[in-house]
Design an enzyme around this catalytic site. Structure first.
Site: not given
Ligand SMILES: *[C@@H]1O[C@H](CO)[C@@H](O)[C@H](O)[C@H]1NC(C)=O
Ligand SMILES: *[C@@H]1O[C@H](CO)[C@@H](O)[C@H](O)[C@H]1NC(C)=O
Ligand SMILES: *[C@@H]1O[C@H](CO)[C@@H](O)[C@H](O)[C@H]1NC(C)=O
Ligand SMILES: *[C@@H]1O[C@H](CO)[C@@H](O)[C@H](O)[C@H]1NC(C)=O
Ligand SMILES: *[C@@H]1O[C@H](CO)[C@@H](O)[C@H](O)[C@H]1NC(C)=O
Ligand SMILES: *[C@@H]1O[C@H](CO)[C@@H](O)[C@H](O)[C@H]1NC(C)=O
Length: 277
Positions: A98, A100, A102, A115-117, A126-127, A191, A268
């Site tokens: 995927e 993304d 967002e 936001q990309t992932n 992997r934000e 979130w 994280r």
């Protein structure tokens, strides 16, 4: 004289075709929330909306294995805290790939966060986040994903904001499965905005996002040509890495507007091999 006439006729014709937008239903259909999808301007524009009952989404009819995927988007205006608008590629497999975009809504007047992932073989986390340097609710802007076997690049109005390289030789996942192009709007209030503390103000509902540009430049691999073939422009060598001017704008945008990078989030993650040079 004949030649000049022909030439100018051809030029006019090519401009006509250039300006002509593909209707939505040529390459896409509605994936959910039928009642909240509205076709505008003979299908050349689609409006997705979110109300208390449902969000909505569209998806490409075909899956692609490489390409340059673009969408022009105008985001929900006013107070859109908790509202998430997306444009992404998705493989719909159990260990899914995927890519993304967002868009995380915000209280009126505050900047929009993009936001990309990247998910590869079911692994995401992997934000990265940047704050958009313009008002994305005032006009359409182009968001695009270039995906070839060397790199995946996320662009905003042709400015590269994220590069994810194929580091599979170092054991890092890289999207390889056929993916569909999709766009959605939904309730992400748990979130999306201020870590989930800013909830949707339903008195502003419905929240609407508009989408344009439904042509897809991608390889469906149905015609026997390998999807990494350099016959496709997005696979040619000049797209294996950013060029100098792209590199410059990439660094500039990230230094000024990046607000979160998983690569730097040592709380994280202990190791992120794809992040080191
Ligand atoms: C969308 O298009 C795909 C491929 O043509 C088709 O299989 C699917 O049934 C369509 N879905 C809807 C809701 O029309
Ligand atoms: C990633 O690069 C490797 C070579 O390092 C190649 O074998 C593989 O096909 C590439 N992956 C994709 C999805 O193109
Ligand atoms: C969200 O949470 C992160 C990590 O817990 C924290 O660093 C950040 O300040 C929080 N942001 C807001 C707006 O509360
Ligand atoms: C929700 O939006 C309405 C209409 O814009 C406004 O009057 C109200 O103060 C907002 N509520 C909150 C909690 O922000
Ligand atoms: C495409 O991928 C195949 C392996 O699937 C590889 O043999 C070939 O060299 C690649 N072609 C290009 C142009 O990278
Ligand atoms: C860099 O790439 C962009 C986008 O493909 C292109 O418009 C630009 O002309 C290139 N610049 C150079 C110096 O090659």
């Amino acid at each position: 004289m004949g030649f000049h006439l022909l030439l100018s006729a051809l030029l006019v014709l090519s401009r006509v075709f250039e300006g002509q937008a593909l209707p939505f239903d040529k390459n896409y259909n509605i994936s959910w929330g039928n009642n909240n999808v509205k076709s505008l301007n003979n299908g050349e524009e689609i409006q997705l909306s979110l109300d208390k009952f449902s969000g909505s989404g569209i998806q490409s009819k075909q899956s692609y294995s490489s390409g340059s995927f673009k969408m022009r988007i105008k985001l929900p205006s006013k107070d859109s805290a908790g509202v998430v608008t997306t444009f992404y590629l998705h493989s719909h497999t159990s260990n899914h790939d995927e890519l993304d975009f967002e868009f995380l809504g915000n209280r009126e007047g505050k900047p929009y966060t993009l936001q990309t992932n990247v998910f590869a073989n079911g692994v995401g986390d992997r934000e990265q986040r940047i704050q958009l340097w313009f008002d994305p609710t005032a006009n359409f802007h182009e968001y695009s994903i270039l995906w070839n076997s060397h790199q995946t690049v996320f662009f905003v109005d042709e400015i590269p904001i994220r590069v994810y390289k194929n580091n599979s030789h170092r054991g890092v996942g890289y999207p390889s499965q056929p993916m569909q192009s999709e766009a959605t709007i939904w309730n992400g209030e748990t979130w999306a905005t201020d870590n989930g503390s800013a909830k949707i103000n339903w008195s502003n509902s419905p929240f609407t996002a508009q989408f344009q540009g439904f042509n897809i430049e991608g390889c469906t691999s149905s015609n026997g040509i390998k999807c990494n073939s350099t016959k496709f422009w997005w696979n040619s060598k000049q797209f294996w890495k950013l060029n100098h001017s792209q590199e410059k704008s990439y660094k500039d945008i990230r230094s000024k507007h990046m607000v979160y990078d998983y690569c730097k989030d040592t709380n994280r993650f202990q190791t992120t091999p794809e992040c080191s040079k």
